[in-house]
Design an enzyme around this catalytic site. Structure first.
Site, short mmCIF file in Angstrom:
data_model
loop_
_atom_site.label_atom_id
_atom_site.label_comp_id
_atom_site.label_asym_id
_atom_site.label_seq_id
_atom_site.Cartn_x
_atom_site.Cartn_y
_atom_site.Cartn_z
N PRO A 2 0.83 -1.21 0.00
CA PRO A 2 0.00 0.00 0.00
C PRO A 2 0.86 1.26 0.00
O PRO A 2 1.80 1.37 0.77
CB PRO A 2 -0.79 -0.10 1.31
N GLU A 3 0.57 2.17 -0.91
CA GLU A 3 1.25 3.46 -0.95
C GLU A 3 0.25 4.54 -0.54
O GLU A 3 -0.85 4.22 -0.09
CB GLU A 3 1.82 3.70 -2.37
#
Ligand SMILES: [Zn+2]
Length: 291
Positions: A2-3
């Site tokens: 996840p960014e």
């Protein structure tokens, strides 16, 4: 992994479920490297408390409680934060899924990978933090206590400007891609959105930062903001384990220009997307559009 967009989408959806609801209890898994605060201490500290706000700092979430303590959450590689109302086959491991009839595969009950279960006094939907690989993190921060992980972060990537990037990179030989991944320069960008932003800005990931022109720095900053905002709008990228807290997939993976598209034609010019390794990370780019 996840960014920024995936963490921000998670924050927006989970905030109304997590905030303003007194906690009846928080069920924790066994001590492991997931817990920066021992699980038993966490359970004691959270019982009866109310989370008032959920903020995002880079790729971290910070839950502020009614007693001014804060809970630091990081999704790591495979972390999933979601509602007990969520239904998705991807919330179950492949082995668990294989034992179920097709119609039962979307139901989720906390399993051994579910490290935090937030249960509320109102008896409504619970919130789960599940992380198969346990690279996620949870830490309780006391009143005014700082965490070195947050202290060293640069400005948020959603509002990054060209001048800030140029000041950080103008004298460095490091590849521009590595600079964008440096959380001390800008917080929130990882492999997917660094590749995508450089594609929009038409700059090759391997170009030394000191060879980037003033106009290109502006273009790269604008591309970072654009690609992150667009990904948030589509619900993030569901490429490996990420899904939205309501159990739905994000949509940005369908719009990717270069990331994970090695050997496929560039959507702009038709040349085949190439891949190289920069700072141990796989980087995809168009050899014709990006210079
Ligand atoms: Zn191209």
């Amino acid at each position: 992994m996840p960014e920024l967009p995936e963490v921000e989408v998670t924050r927006r959806i989970i905030e109304p479920l997590l905030c303003g609801r007194p906690l009846r209890e928080v069920v924790v898994s066994k001590p492991s490297y997931f817990f920066l605060t021992p699980p038993a201490a966490l359970r004691r500290a959270l019982k009866g408390r109310t989370i008032e706000r959920l903020e995002r700092v880079g790729k971290y979430l910070l839950a502020a409680m009614d007693n001014h303590q804060r809970l630091l959450l990081h999704l790591g590689m495979t972390g999933q934060l979601f509602s007990s109302n969520a239904h998705s086959p991807r919330l179950l491991s492949a082995t668990a899924r294989a034992t179920l009839a097709p119609e039962a595969q979307s139901a989720f009950a906390p399993d051994l990978h579910t490290h935090l279960c937030f249960h509320f006094v109102d008896g409504g939907p619970s919130v789960f933090f599940r992380d198969v690989r346990k690279f996620g993190k949870v830490r309780l921060l006391g009143v005014n206590e700082k965490d070195p992980r947050l202290e060293k972060l640069g400005p948020d990537a959603l509002s990054i400007d060209g001048q800030t990037l140029r000041q950080a990179g103008a004298k460095r030989k490091t590849p521009i891609k590595a600079l964008l991944l440096d959380q001390g320069v800008l917080a929130g960008v990882g492999n997917i959105y660094a590749d995508e932003a450089l594609s929009i800005a038409r700059v090759r990931p391997a170009r030394p930062a000191q060879k980037v022109t003033r106009t290109e720095w502006e273009g790269i900053a604008a591309a970072v903001r654009q690609v992150l905002a667009r990904s948030i709008e589509t619900g993030g990228s569901s490429i490996s384990d990420y899904l939205r807290p309501d159990g739905k997939d994000g949509g940005y993976q369908d719009e990717r220009r270069v990331y994970g598209r090695e050997g496929e034609p560039c959507k702009a010019c038709g040349a085949l997307i190439e891949r190289m390794v920069i700072a141990t990370r796989s980087s995809c780019y168009c050899p014709r559009c990006q210079r």
